[in-house]
Scaffold this active site. Structure first.
Site, PDB file in Angstrom:
ATOM      1  N   THR A   1       0.823  -1.203   0.000  1.00 55.46           N
ATOM      2  CA  THR A   1       0.000   0.000   0.000  1.00 55.46           C
ATOM      3  C   THR A   1       0.865   1.265   0.000  1.00 55.46           C
ATOM      4  OG1 THR A   1      -1.585  -1.239   1.311  1.00 55.46           O
ATOM      5  CG2 THR A   1      -1.891   1.137   1.225  1.00 55.46           C
TER       6      THR A   1
ATOM      7  N   GLY B   1     -11.856  -3.898   6.412  1.00 51.24           N
ATOM      8  CA  GLY B   1     -10.414  -3.778   6.223  1.00 51.24           C
ATOM      9  C   GLY B   1      -9.764  -2.773   7.159  1.00 51.24           C
TER      10      GLY B   1
ATOM     11  N   LYS C   1       4.489   3.378  18.901  1.00 47.17           N
ATOM     12  CA  LYS C   1       4.502   4.785  18.475  1.00 47.17           C
ATOM     13  C   LYS C   1       4.828   5.710  19.649  1.00 47.17           C
ATOM     14  CE  LYS C   1       1.364   3.701  14.695  1.00 47.17           C
ATOM     15  NZ  LYS C   1      -0.050   3.441  14.382  1.00 47.17           N
TER      16      LYS C   1
ATOM     17  N   THR D   1       3.299   1.689  -3.045  1.00 48.12           N
ATOM     18  CA  THR D   1       2.584   2.136  -4.245  1.00 48.12           C
ATOM     19  C   THR D   1       2.340   3.644  -4.191  1.00 48.12           C
ATOM     20  OG1 THR D   1       1.515  -0.022  -4.368  1.00 48.12           O
ATOM     21  CG2 THR D   1       0.495   1.764  -5.612  1.00 48.12           C
TER      22      THR D   1
ATOM     23  N   ASP E   1       0.561  -1.684  19.090  1.00 52.81           N
ATOM     24  CA  ASP E   1       0.916  -0.760  18.009  1.00 52.81           C
ATOM     25  C   ASP E   1       1.071   0.661  18.552  1.00 52.81           C
ATOM     26  OD1 ASP E   1       0.804  -0.028  14.915  1.00 52.81           O
ATOM     27  OD2 ASP E   1      -0.569   1.325  15.963  1.00 52.81           O
TER      28      ASP E   1
ATOM     29  N   GLU F   1       9.400   9.851   9.627  1.00 58.62           N
ATOM     30  CA  GLU F   1       8.171  10.610   9.888  1.00 58.62           C
ATOM     31  C   GLU F   1       6.926   9.739   9.779  1.00 58.62           C
ATOM     32  OE1 GLU F   1       7.713  14.396  10.521  1.00 58.62           O
ATOM     33  OE2 GLU F   1       6.186  13.070  11.334  1.00 58.62           O
TER      34      GLU F   1
ATOM     35  N   ILE G   1       0.480  12.964   9.551  1.00 59.56           N
ATOM     36  CA  ILE G   1       0.705  14.124  10.420  1.00 59.56           C
ATOM     37  C   ILE G   1       2.203  14.290  10.647  1.00 59.56           C
ATOM     38  CG2 ILE G   1       0.160  15.200  12.642  1.00 59.56           C
ATOM     39  CD1 ILE G   1      -2.130  13.158  12.951  1.00 59.56           C
TER      40      ILE G   1
END
EC number: 1.1.1.3
Lengths: 428, 428
Positions: free
Chosen positions: A13, A187, A205, A16, A201, A129, A136
């Site tokens: 994703t 999804g 971060k 691309t 997750d 980033e 953001i």
């Protein structure tokens, strides 16, 4: 002018999107950097696969070392994910003097210090980033925008999947399991949603944001993590009634030299700017001693938003190449990390109890809070008359985590407390 | 290491904040830049004045040329405001190779291109983060964070005074004149509030943001400006009833190669993130082709927030000095400016009419819209029965400004339209 040659590791994703932006914005990128940028080689898993983007087949390779070993490639963009192989490739790229742009939060949360040290040694740039909050530009905001300030708090909605689920639960009064299933069908959630819903997750971060905000090397193990899988629709309903929305917040806090970092479902007051961040959007709230309250809002994931951040980093690398300053504008933590103890971590709390429905119960319960010096902001009894137990919701004033834990432990030994239904941190 | 010597032009609110941060954060600034930073000389109007900050009297001067001519000073921080003298001083500083940090939006909006050209010629930095939206690092976000994207829209609440007034009018149902008076008493509005309430301050900031977002030299005269002095409490009440908040928005838009920039009171849908930006806070909403929707929120003014941005710029100058790259990371517009015509500017509109209370009026009115191909999203009649006229509120679909102007002109010649009470652009 000699084009800058880029090797792209991964054509999923985000990969691309990177190809689309680099090829679609050639003229703008040239104006901005002074150099043509060419994607010279792309790692894919299967060269024969049909793709929804046209790339010249002779640029594709199934062997990442073709890119690492290619002396013509100046910059490697890593959007393949994973940890061990990515780390090996990144270190090998740096060894060969290639600059790196990565969107890999797992890699940076777990091995950031090692990779950044190698980059500094080799005079290479490593920019990341896109690893936090997709579109953001929060990392450059922390490094450059707030370089003059001392940040005391960073609160982030940094996981779109859980924010989507909590938003749906709040707006539709739906149950967690039902919304999760819907999110999987759309999804927005993985078939194995653990990493998102259990907060892992978000924790990765927050490791990155905590390091940047406090100039100390925060490790993933320093983050206390609790996910949303136990959030009930009752919690959300009671929260709303009292003026709160439940959000999965990453919270990094500093007081003097001591820091704490956590991820947990939190009752956020509706007037706080984070409370109205809905759906898959992300937002990072930053409080600085001098600047006060700020918030940065945008898409946390997706092909084009994430690719925007990746290519902005690529632009920065190319500008640095043309200035001859690669590896010299990196972020270097300069503070010793000191973690807060449970005595030092303080917050308001929302506590929902099921208790015996008889005289004197409230007195017993409030007595426990008093015993540990926890003062109360509000107490609501019987918010739900249909329940066979009496229900009590308590909102405390700021209290240490240690005190709250002692209160809860004592409740476990009280006959009149049938169940501690839920405990949330309160913000805003 | 040799300290970097700073000359400070102005010791008002922001200047005082700059001294506080530079002196209070010495150790952090040294860690971040590798250089000690010293405020060596300060321009004041009156050396004998009592101040709420202690500065060594031998650093004070009443003559700006003492700073401009001082060969020891590397960087000049301009927080004195004004236009002509500031410009003269800035150009003289650059001539002598001094770098500049300024918070002066008027200067940059009117003379930015001339000053930046001189800086490029002399290899000097000119940074001006604090000139727009105080503590929000929106300028570096546009230059660096979105360097890879093509921005199509910037909408900003960039004036705290007017946002305070409109917020109060909305929350308390108060009239403009009353809230303005209160804001003046609280120090949120100047005794001559023209620059704020008529939108001129916001227009200067939008000149800067438009230039950065669209890479073309936007001039102040390109900005169409309308202030809030004609916003009535009725407009706000009707807006709220239909789901809108009135906000003074700076709007910079691009379609293909054509841009438009305006400042005007706008009906913002409540679900839009700008609608809940209240009080003296600022926010800038940025829409990029690739990134989509983002918003940056924070304090728009004040001693410490603005000083945070000024000193972040100072840190950037010092880092550049140590890298030997001053004057080489400046922003250079590379696109020709083409302004949209009124035929090309399109938006939804909110139109409130007082009309004759008799049969057939609505048919006549809607006929005029149809004649100029303006389609309508909704029409509400009689929202206020206490009014002797019938009242009609029309929300149009997207329509060109030229068409709307023709419709309004035709209304003026219709007997049944007693008054065009108000016309607002609609966003969100």
């Amino acid at each position: 002018m000699k084009p800058i040659k880029v090797g792209l590791l991964g054509l999923g994703t985000v990969g691309t999107g990177v190809v689309r932006i680099v090829e679609g914005h050639q003229a703008d990128l040239l104006s901005q950097t002074g150099s043509p940028i060419e994607i010279a080689s792309i790692l894919v898993q299967d060269k024969s696969k049909n793709r929804n983007i046209s790339v010249s087949p002779d640029k594709l390779t199934e062997n990442p070392w073709d890119i690492v070993e290619n002396p013509e490639i100046d910059v490697v963009v890593e959007v393949m994910g994973g940890i061990e192989l990515s780390k090996e490739l990144m270190l090998a790229c740096l060894e060969k003097g290639k600059h790196i742009v990565t969107a890999n939060k797992d890699l940076m949360a777990l091995h950031g210090p090692e990779i950044l040290a190698k980059a500094a040694e080799k005079g290479c740039d490593v920019f990341y980033e896109a690893s936090v909050a997709g579109g953001i530009p929060i990392i450059r905001t922390l490094i450059e925008g707030f370089s003059s300030d001392r940040i005391t708090k960073i609160m982030g909605i940094v996981n779109g999947t859980t924010n989507y689920i909590l938003t749906k639960m709040s707006q539709e009064g739906a149950a967690y399991a039902d919304v999760l299933k819907e999110a999987q069908q759309l999804g927005y959630a993985e078939s194995d949603p653990t990493s998102d819903v259990e907060g892992f997750d978000a924790a990765r971060k927050m490791t990155i944001l905590g390091t940047l905000g406090f100039h100390a090397n925060v490790a993933l193990g320093d983050v206390e993590v609790k996910g949303i899988s136990n959030v009930t629709k009752e919690d959300i309903t009671y929260g709303k009634r009292l003026g709160y929305e439940v959000k999965l917040l990453g919270i990094a806090e500093r007081q003097d030299d001591h820091i704490s970092i956590s991820v947990q479902p939190t009752m956020v007051k509706k007037s706080h700017p984070l409370a109205s961040v809905n759906g898959v959007f992300n937002a990072v709230y930053v409080y600085g001693e001098a600047v006060g309250e700020t918030m940065f809002y945008g898409p946390g994931a997706g092909e084009m938003p994430t690719a925007t951040s990746v290519v902005a980093d690529l632009v920065a690398v190319v500008r640095n190449m043309n200035l001859g300053i690669n590896g010299r504008r990196g972020f270097k933590p300069y503070k010793e990390k000191k973690l807060k103890t449970d005595e030092q971590i303080a917050s308001k709390n929302f506590i929902l109890l099921h208790v015996a429905d008889k005289a004197g119960v409230l007195a017993q319960i409030t007595q426990v809070f008093a015993q540990y010096d926890v003062s109360l902001e509000s107490v609501l009894q019987h918010p739900n008359a249909s329940n066979p137990n009496a229900e009590i919701i308590i909102i405390t004033h700021d209290a240490s985590k240690a005190s709250i834990n002692k209160v809860l432990k004592q409740f476990e030994s009280l006959d009149v407390v049938h169940e501690i239904k839920s405990v949330y941190r309160v913000e805003g």
